[in-house]
Design an enzyme around this catalytic site. Structure first.
Site, PDB file in Angstrom:
ATOM      1  N   GLU A  21       0.825  -1.210   0.000  1.00 39.27           N
ATOM      2  CA  GLU A  21       0.000   0.000   0.000  1.00 39.27           C
ATOM      3  C   GLU A  21       0.858   1.260   0.000  1.00 39.27           C
ATOM      4  O   GLU A  21       0.413   2.315  -0.450  1.00 39.27           O
ATOM      5  CB  GLU A  21      -0.910   0.028   1.227  1.00 39.27           C
ATOM      6  N   TYR A  53     -16.744  26.628   0.325  1.00 45.48           N
ATOM      7  CA  TYR A  53     -16.540  25.189   0.174  1.00 45.48           C
ATOM      8  C   TYR A  53     -15.654  24.845  -1.013  1.00 45.48           C
ATOM      9  O   TYR A  53     -15.006  23.800  -1.012  1.00 45.48           O
ATOM     10  CB  TYR A  53     -17.855  24.409   0.138  1.00 45.48           C
ATOM     11  N   GLU A  73      -7.240   7.035  10.674  1.00 47.34           N
ATOM     12  CA  GLU A  73      -7.399   7.843  11.883  1.00 47.34           C
ATOM     13  C   GLU A  73      -6.399   8.998  11.915  1.00 47.34           C
ATOM     14  O   GLU A  73      -6.749  10.128  12.281  1.00 47.34           O
ATOM     15  CB  GLU A  73      -7.225   6.972  13.139  1.00 47.34           C
ATOM     16  N   LYS A  98     -12.205   4.536   3.261  1.00 47.19           N
ATOM     17  CA  LYS A  98     -11.239   3.919   2.351  1.00 47.19           C
ATOM     18  C   LYS A  98     -11.969   2.781   1.636  1.00 47.19           C
ATOM     19  O   LYS A  98     -12.142   1.687   2.174  1.00 47.19           O
ATOM     20  CB  LYS A  98     -10.042   3.410   3.156  1.00 47.19           C
TER      21      LYS A  98
END
Length: 118
Positions: A21, A53, A73, A98
C-alpha cells in the site's frame, strides 16, 4: 449554527499499513460537516462572511493528496487540524472512508467530531 457540508470528496493519496500500500495511490472519500454562522452570508450575499466550500475542497485535495499515512485515523486528525486552523472552523464532523479496503465491505474508515458545536 448552520452546517455547510461537502459530500463524497474523492481524493487519491498514499495510505495503508501494508508495504504494498505504501507503493501505490489509493482513494479516500471525505464527507464533511462544518459548523458556521451563515446569517451574515444570507443577509449580504457575500461569500467572504462564510465558509468557501470550493476553497476548502481545493485545499483538501492538495493537502490529502500530499499526505502519506498508515492509518485513516491519522489522516482524519490531520484534516481536522487543518480545517480548524486554516479555515477557523469551530466545529466539524468528518468521515474518512477507504473504499475496497476489506473484501465484502464497500468501505472502512473513521468518523470524528472535533470542536464545540454551537
Amino acid at each position: 449554527m448552520d452546517i455547510i457540508f461537502i459530500e463524497a470528496l474523492n481524493i487519491e493519496t498514499t495510505i495503508g499499513v501494508y508495504a504494498w500500500e505504501r507503493q501505490i495511490r489509493q482513494h479516500v472519500i471525505l464527507d464533511l460537516e462544518l459548523g458556521a454562522d451563515a446569517r451574515k452570508v444570507y443577509e449580504t450575499g457575500e461569500l467572504r462572511y462564510g465558509v468557501d466550500y470550493m476553497a476548502v475542497s481545493t485545499r483538501l485535495r492538495e493537502f490529502v493528496g500530499g499526505q502519506s499515512c498508515e492509518l485513516v485515523e491519522t489522516l482524519a486528525e490531520r484534516i481536522a487540524e487543518l480545517l480548524r486552523t486554516e479555515f477557523s472552523i469551530g466545529w466539524l464532523r468528518l468521515r474518512v472512508s477507504k473504499p475496497g479496503a476489506v473484501p465484502g465491505a464497500r468501505a472502512v474508515g473513521v468518523l470524528i467530531e472535533r470542536g464545540v458545536r454551537g
